[in-house]
Design a protein around this motif. Structure first.
Motif, PDB file in Angstrom:
ATOM      1  N   THR A 205       0.564  -0.843  -0.467  1.00 29.90           N
ATOM      2  CA  THR A 205      -0.247  -0.095  -0.470  1.00 29.90           C
ATOM      3  C   THR A 205       0.928   1.487  -0.003  1.00 29.90           C
ATOM      4  O   THR A 205       0.581   2.455  -0.419  1.00 29.90           O
ATOM      5  CB  THR A 205      -0.759   0.103   0.813  1.00 29.90           C
ATOM      6  N   VAL A 206       1.687   0.998   0.392  1.00 28.04           N
ATOM      7  CA  VAL A 206       2.952   2.339   1.094  1.00 28.04           C
ATOM      8  C   VAL A 206       3.791   2.294  -0.901  1.00 28.04           C
ATOM      9  O   VAL A 206       3.491   3.756  -1.672  1.00 28.04           O
ATOM     10  CB  VAL A 206       3.874   1.792   1.537  1.00 28.04           C
TER      11      VAL A 206
ATOM     12  N   GLY B 180       1.510   4.486  -4.331  1.00 26.87           N
ATOM     13  CA  GLY B 180       2.207   6.025  -3.390  1.00 26.87           C
ATOM     14  C   GLY B 180       0.574   6.194  -3.367  1.00 26.87           C
ATOM     15  O   GLY B 180      -0.007   7.151  -3.917  1.00 26.87           O
ATOM     16  N   ASP B 181      -0.284   4.990  -3.062  1.00 26.97           N
ATOM     17  CA  ASP B 181      -1.851   5.062  -1.890  1.00 26.97           C
ATOM     18  C   ASP B 181      -1.243   5.726  -0.682  1.00 26.97           C
ATOM     19  O   ASP B 181      -0.063   6.473  -0.343  1.00 26.97           O
ATOM     20  CB  ASP B 181      -1.948   4.275  -1.767  1.00 26.97           C
ATOM     21  N   GLU B 182      -2.018   6.832  -0.090  1.00 22.42           N
ATOM     22  CA  GLU B 182      -1.772   7.808   1.092  1.00 22.42           C
ATOM     23  C   GLU B 182      -1.006   6.715   1.764  1.00 22.42           C
ATOM     24  O   GLU B 182      -0.977   5.571   2.270  1.00 22.42           O
ATOM     25  CB  GLU B 182      -3.329   8.387   1.790  1.00 22.42           C
ATOM     26  N   GLN B 183      -0.399   6.822   3.000  1.00 26.84           N
ATOM     27  CA  GLN B 183       0.252   6.837   3.583  1.00 26.84           C
ATOM     28  C   GLN B 183      -0.750   5.923   4.689  1.00 26.84           C
ATOM     29  O   GLN B 183      -1.985   6.500   5.453  1.00 26.84           O
ATOM     30  CB  GLN B 183       0.826   7.727   4.925  1.00 26.84           C
ATOM     31  N   PRO B 184      -0.543   4.374   5.027  1.00 23.57           N
ATOM     32  CA  PRO B 184      -0.783   3.372   5.889  1.00 23.57           C
ATOM     33  C   PRO B 184      -1.155   4.742   6.986  1.00 23.57           C
ATOM     34  O   PRO B 184      -0.102   4.425   8.270  1.00 23.57           O
ATOM     35  CB  PRO B 184      -0.882   2.202   6.649  1.00 23.57           C
ATOM     36  N   ASN B 185      -2.444   4.309   8.202  1.00 24.08           N
ATOM     37  CA  ASN B 185      -2.229   5.228   9.516  1.00 24.08           C
ATOM     38  C   ASN B 185      -2.116   4.366  10.660  1.00 24.08           C
ATOM     39  O   ASN B 185      -1.944   3.056  10.255  1.00 24.08           O
ATOM     40  CB  ASN B 185      -3.697   6.401   9.563  1.00 24.08           C
TER      41      ASN B 185
ATOM     42  N   GLN C 268      -4.569   1.099  10.937  1.00 26.88           N
ATOM     43  CA  GLN C 268      -4.989   0.186   9.445  1.00 26.88           C
ATOM     44  C   GLN C 268      -3.444  -0.953  10.163  1.00 26.88           C
ATOM     45  O   GLN C 268      -3.723  -2.030   9.631  1.00 26.88           O
ATOM     46  CB  GLN C 268      -4.699   1.043   8.181  1.00 26.88           C
TER      47      GLN C 268
END
Length: 141
Positions: free
Chosen positions: A16-17, A20-25, A28
């Motif tokens: 997921t990182v 280029g998606d948003e940073q996992p919080n 998650q």
């Protein structure tokens, strides 16, 4: 098994990182970690259950091995007895056949034998059947 799940969790996180998606919080990541931890615990529990079942089965195999050894020893003993009985049976059958041949050659003796088997005649009344009056020397001379 544990390292395999950790690698899968890392791939999910980095996948997921890297896209280029948003940073996992944090939630998650915490959820992924908890899911990986649960699957590791489930895998360990199933491994323990399989180990316990394996131990039980080993015990059953050992007991069945003992039963098989006992059964084999009984079979060997019965084979030995069967061989002995076959030998005795052969002896008695051959002895009986020889006796029948012998007794068939002497009709008077065969009559005596059959009378003996039928009820043992009284020697006082059937003296001529049991005694040869010409014995030891013939009366003719």
């Amino acid at each position: 098994m544990r390292w395999c799940l950790c690698i899968m969790a890392m791939l999910l996180i980095t996948g997921t990182v890297c896209r280029g998606d948003e940073q996992p919080n944090y939630e998650q990541l915490k959820k992924l970690y908890d899911d990986a931890l649960k699957s590791l615990e489930n895998a360990q529990n199933s491994k323990n259950q399989l180990s316990q079942e394996n131990e039980k089965l080993k015990g059953n195999v050992a007991e069945l091995g003992k039963q098989l050894a006992d059964a084999r020893s009984q079979v060997d003993k019965l084979r030995e007895e069967q061989a002995q009985w076959a030998e005795k049976s052969y002896f008695y059958r051959s002895y009986y056949a020889a006796w029948k041949t012998f007794i068939g050659r002497y009709p008077k003796l065969q009559v005596h034998w059959e009378l003996y088997l039928d009820g043992k005649p009284d020697p006082a009344t059937d003296r001529d059947l049991w005694m040869d009056m010409d014995w030891p020397l013939p009366r003719n001379g």
